[in-house]
Design an enzyme around this catalytic site. Structure first.
Site, PDB file in Angstrom:
ATOM      1  N   GLY A  10       7.878  -5.841 -18.295  1.00  0.00           N
ATOM      2  CA  GLY A  10       8.467  -4.581 -18.781  1.00  0.00           C
ATOM      3  C   GLY A  10       9.899  -4.761 -18.438  1.00  0.00           C
ATOM      4  O   GLY A  10      10.642  -3.699 -18.045  1.00  0.00           O
ATOM      5  N   GLY A  13      13.038  -2.371 -20.159  1.00  0.00           N
ATOM      6  CA  GLY A  13      13.100  -0.887 -19.784  1.00  0.00           C
ATOM      7  C   GLY A  13      14.218  -0.668 -19.129  1.00  0.00           C
ATOM      8  O   GLY A  13      15.058  -1.368 -19.007  1.00  0.00           O
ATOM      9  N   TYR A 141       0.385  10.722 -15.046  1.00  0.00           N
ATOM     10  CA  TYR A 141       1.254   9.955 -14.390  1.00  0.00           C
ATOM     11  C   TYR A 141       1.156   9.989 -12.863  1.00  0.00           C
ATOM     12  O   TYR A 141       0.970   8.689 -12.213  1.00  0.00           O
ATOM     13  CB  TYR A 141       2.689  10.104 -14.790  1.00  0.00           C
ATOM     14  CG  TYR A 141       3.727   9.445 -14.356  1.00  0.00           C
ATOM     15  CD1 TYR A 141       3.943   7.989 -14.693  1.00  0.00           C
ATOM     16  CD2 TYR A 141       4.750   9.940 -13.154  1.00  0.00           C
ATOM     17  CE1 TYR A 141       4.971   7.293 -14.302  1.00  0.00           C
ATOM     18  CE2 TYR A 141       5.746   9.147 -12.894  1.00  0.00           C
ATOM     19  CZ  TYR A 141       5.791   7.946 -13.100  1.00  0.00           C
ATOM     20  OH  TYR A 141       6.867   6.943 -12.721  1.00  0.00           O
TER      21      TYR A 141
HETATM   22  P1  NAD Z   1      10.471   2.368 -19.003  1.00  0.00           P
HETATM   23  O1  NAD Z   1       9.618   3.047 -20.012  1.00  0.00           O
HETATM   24  O2  NAD Z   1      11.868   2.511 -19.288  1.00  0.00           O
HETATM   25  O3  NAD Z   1      10.091   0.668 -19.138  1.00  0.00           O
HETATM   26  C1  NAD Z   1       8.759   0.180 -19.258  1.00  0.00           C
HETATM   27  C2  NAD Z   1       8.874  -1.097 -19.964  1.00  0.00           C
HETATM   28  O4  NAD Z   1       7.464  -1.471 -20.190  1.00  0.00           O
HETATM   29  C3  NAD Z   1       9.443  -0.959 -21.595  1.00  0.00           C
HETATM   30  O5  NAD Z   1      10.474  -1.779 -21.893  1.00  0.00           O
HETATM   31  C4  NAD Z   1       8.035  -1.032 -22.321  1.00  0.00           C
HETATM   32  O6  NAD Z   1       8.462  -1.810 -23.647  1.00  0.00           O
HETATM   33  C5  NAD Z   1       7.345  -2.137 -21.448  1.00  0.00           C
HETATM   34  N1  NAD Z   1       5.936  -2.132 -21.560  1.00  0.00           N
HETATM   35  C6  NAD Z   1       5.040  -1.065 -22.135  1.00  0.00           C
HETATM   36  N2  NAD Z   1       4.002  -1.498 -22.313  1.00  0.00           N
HETATM   37  C7  NAD Z   1       3.838  -2.830 -22.128  1.00  0.00           C
HETATM   38  C8  NAD Z   1       2.715  -3.456 -22.288  1.00  0.00           C
HETATM   39  N3  NAD Z   1       1.550  -3.116 -22.518  1.00  0.00           N
HETATM   40  N4  NAD Z   1       3.057  -4.981 -21.777  1.00  0.00           N
HETATM   41  C9  NAD Z   1       4.265  -5.212 -21.493  1.00  0.00           C
HETATM   42  N5  NAD Z   1       5.248  -4.515 -21.268  1.00  0.00           N
HETATM   43  C10 NAD Z   1       5.070  -3.133 -21.868  1.00  0.00           C
HETATM   44  O7  NAD Z   1      10.420   2.621 -17.662  1.00  0.00           O
HETATM   45  P2  NAD Z   1      11.253   2.432 -16.247  1.00  0.00           P
HETATM   46  O8  NAD Z   1      12.048   3.889 -16.166  1.00  0.00           O
HETATM   47  O9  NAD Z   1      11.909   0.889 -16.352  1.00  0.00           O
HETATM   48  O10 NAD Z   1      10.097   2.226 -15.298  1.00  0.00           O
HETATM   49  C11 NAD Z   1       9.853   1.219 -14.693  1.00  0.00           C
HETATM   50  C12 NAD Z   1       8.584   1.684 -13.438  1.00  0.00           C
HETATM   51  O11 NAD Z   1       9.467   2.241 -12.555  1.00  0.00           O
HETATM   52  C13 NAD Z   1       7.380   2.362 -14.022  1.00  0.00           C
HETATM   53  O12 NAD Z   1       6.460   1.935 -13.088  1.00  0.00           O
HETATM   54  C14 NAD Z   1       7.879   3.603 -13.696  1.00  0.00           C
HETATM   55  O13 NAD Z   1       6.730   4.528 -13.339  1.00  0.00           O
HETATM   56  C15 NAD Z   1       8.530   3.673 -12.406  1.00  0.00           C
HETATM   57  N6  NAD Z   1       9.496   4.541 -12.035  1.00  0.00           N
HETATM   58  C16 NAD Z   1      10.647   4.876 -12.923  1.00  0.00           C
HETATM   59  C17 NAD Z   1      11.392   6.068 -12.600  1.00  0.00           C
HETATM   60  C18 NAD Z   1      12.496   6.327 -13.403  1.00  0.00           C
HETATM   61  O14 NAD Z   1      13.215   7.438 -13.368  1.00  0.00           O
HETATM   62  N7  NAD Z   1      12.889   5.431 -14.490  1.00  0.00           N
HETATM   63  C19 NAD Z   1      11.190   6.650 -11.578  1.00  0.00           C
HETATM   64  C20 NAD Z   1       9.889   6.364 -10.731  1.00  0.00           C
HETATM   65  C21 NAD Z   1       9.186   5.335 -10.884  1.00  0.00           C
HETATM   66  N1  SER Z   2      11.746   9.456 -13.512  1.00  0.00           N
HETATM   67  C1  SER Z   2      10.295   9.468 -13.669  1.00  0.00           C
HETATM   68  C2  SER Z   2       9.582  10.447 -14.387  1.00  0.00           C
HETATM   69  O1  SER Z   2      10.282  11.495 -14.707  1.00  0.00           O
HETATM   70  C3  SER Z   2       9.700   9.880 -12.093  1.00  0.00           C
HETATM   71  O2  SER Z   2       8.615   9.085 -11.674  1.00  0.00           O
HETATM   72  O3  SER Z   2       8.768  10.298 -14.863  1.00  0.00           O
END
Ligand code: NAD
Ligand code: SER
Length: 334
Positions: A10, A13, A141
Site C-alpha cells: 500500500g 497511499g 471499517y
Molecule cells: P490509502 O487509501 O491512502 O492507501 C492505501 C493503499 O493501498 C493505496 O495506495 C491502494 O492502492 C493500496 N491498495 C488497495 N488495495 C490493495 C490491494 N488489494 N493490494 C495492494 N495494495 C492495495 O490509505 P492510507 O490513508 O495510507 O491508510 C493506510 C492504513 O492506515 C490503512 O490501514 C488505514 O486504515 C490506516 N489509517 C489511516 C488513517 C488516515 O487518516 N489516513 C487513519 C487511521 C488509520
Molecule cells: N482517517 C481515517 C478515516 O477517516 C480514520 O481511520 O477513515
C-alpha cells in the site's frame, strides 16, 4: 541475524508515500521494497505490483526478497467502506490475514499494521478516550479494525509473531491525497485555501476529532517498530494522540495565514460516522511503553502544510510511486 529487508504494502497511499521515503532514508533504498496494486511506471527494481489478496503472489515476493519486516497499509477507509461493505471487509481482513499467515510461514520478524480511532463507537467516552475504553464500532471499517487488532494479538499469542499496531487519528499530509476517509476534509481544505477558493466542509463546524500531522504518524510507526519487544504491553493496537480540532478551528488557523479564506458547512453522510468517534484520546500507554511524543500541534501543522503546499499550488498533490532515489512518480488514477 538476517539483514533488514522491509516490504511496504500500500506504498502509493497517503501514509505509504511518506513512510516508504522515510524508511528508505533510514535503512537505505535497497532495503525497502514498495508494493501496491498499481503497475510500476518506470523501471524501478524496488517497486512491485502486488494484490495483497493474492496469497501466492505475496508468499512468493516475501520469500524471493527475503523480507524481514512488513508494513501493511492496504485498506479501504471509513467513508468508502460504508459504500461497499463487502469490499472493505474483504480487503481489510483478507489482506491482514494473508500477511499474518505468510509472515509466520516465512519467518518474518516484525509486522506493522495500523488500526484507527474508528474502533471506538458512541458508547466510548467523547474526551480522552482511553486504551481500554469500550470499543463498539458502528462502521464496517471500525469493525474490521477492531477484529484486525484481535487477530494481531492472536498471532502474537499463538505463533509468537511480533505484530505491532497503532490506532491512528485522522492524518494530514501534503505529498499525497487522502484515500476516502471521514477526516479527509482536513487535507482538502488546504488545497482549496491555497488556490484562493472557499471550502465547503462535509462536517459541521464543531465536529471535533483527533488528528495528527503525517511526520508524527511516520515517526510513530518507525519508533514503535524499533522499540524493544519486552517494553510493549499492548499487542492489539496503541492509542496515540497529537491534537484535536473541529473544522472551524482549522479554518480559523488557516485564515490567520490566508486572509479572506472562506468556509461553509454542508454535512453529508460522513457526519454520522464522525459523530460516533471520540473527540480526543488518551495515549498514556504509548508514552510510557515506547516514549511516544508528538511534535506537531494545530498551529505548527498549519504553518508547515502551507509552506510545503505553496510550490504545489499550480498542480495539487496526487498519488505517487517512489523510485529508488526517493523521487515521486505520479500515478494517474482512472
Ligand atoms: P490509502 O487509501 O491512502 O492507501 C492505501 C493503499 O493501498 C493505496 O495506495 C491502494 O492502492 C493500496 N491498495 C488497495 N488495495 C490493495 C490491494 N488489494 N493490494 C495492494 N495494495 C492495495 O490509505 P492510507 O490513508 O495510507 O491508510 C493506510 C492504513 O492506515 C490503512 O490501514 C488505514 O486504515 C490506516 N489509517 C489511516 C488513517 C488516515 O487518516 N489516513 C487513519 C487511521 C488509520
Ligand atoms: N482517517 C481515517 C478515516 O477517516 C480514520 O481511520 O477513515
Amino acid at each position: 541475524m538476517k539483514p533488514v529487508k522491509i516490504l511496504v504494502i500500500g506504498a502509493c497511499g497517503q501514509i505509504g508515500t511518506e513512510l516508504t521515503a522515510a524508511l528508505r532514508i533510514r535503512y537505505g533504498a535497497a532495503s525497502v521494497i514498495a508494493a501496491d496494486r498499481f503497475p510500476a511506471l518506470r523501471d524501478d527494481a524496488s517497486y512491485y505490483q502486488l494484490n495483497v489478496l493474492d496469497r501466492d503472489m505475496l508468499n512468493h515476493l516475501i520469500c524471493a526478497e527475503k523480507v524481514t519486516q512488513i508494513y501493511l497499509l492496504a485498506a479501504i477507509l471509513s467513508a468508502v467502506g460504508e459504500q461497499d461493505m463487502k469490499a472493505a471487509w474483504e480487503l481489510n481482513m483478507g489482506g491482514l490475514l494473508n500477511v499474518l499467515r505468510v509472515a509466520v510461514l516465512q519467518g518474518v520478524e516484525k509486522v506493522f499494521w495500523p488500526s484507527s480511532i474508528a474502533v471506538f463507537g458512541p458508547g466510548a467516552p467523547k474526551h480522552r478516550c482511553a486504551q481500554h475504553d469500550l470499543t463498539e464500532p458502528q462502521t464496517v471499517y471500525g469493525i474490521s479494525k477492531r477484529a484486525g487488532e484481535h487477530f494481531c494479538n492472536y498471532y502474537f499469542e499463538q505463533y509468537g509473531l511480533d505484530v505491532r499496531s497503532i490506532r491512528y487519528p485522522g492524518l494530514i499530509s501534503h505529498s499525497s491525497k487522502p484515500g476516502g476517509g471521514t477526516t479527509d476534509y482536513a487535507v482538502e481544505i488546504f488545497h482549496q485555501a491555497m488556490t484562493g477558493n472557499s471550502y465547503t466542509c462535509y462536517l459541521t463546524e464543531d465536529t471535533c476529532l483527533p488528528m495528527m500531522y503525517m511526520p508524527d504518524a511516520v515517526r510513530a510507526a518507525i519508533t514503535l517498530m524499533e522499540a524493544p519487544a519486552n517494553r510493549l504491553r499492548v499487542r492489539t493496537a496503541y492509542n496515540i494522540s497529537a491534537m484535536s480540532f473541529a473544522p472551524c478551528d482549522l479554518a480559523e488557523a488557516i485564515r490567520r495565514r490566508v486572509p479572506g479564506f472562506g468556509i461553509s458547512y454542508v454535512p453529508d453522510r460522513r457526519q454520522a460516522i464522525a459523530d460516533t468517534w471520540p473527540a480526543s484520546t488518551c495515549d498514556d500507554l504509548a508514552r510510557s511503553d515506547w516514549d511516544w511524543q508528538p511534535e506537531f500541534g494545530l498551529e505548527t501543522m498549519v504553518e508547515d502544510m502551507l509552506d510545503k503546499l505553496f510550490p504545489q499550488v499550480a498542480e495539487p498533490a496526487k498519488s505517487y510511486v517512489l523510485d529508488d532515489n526517493y523521487f515521486f512518480t505520479r500515478v494517474d488514477e482512472a
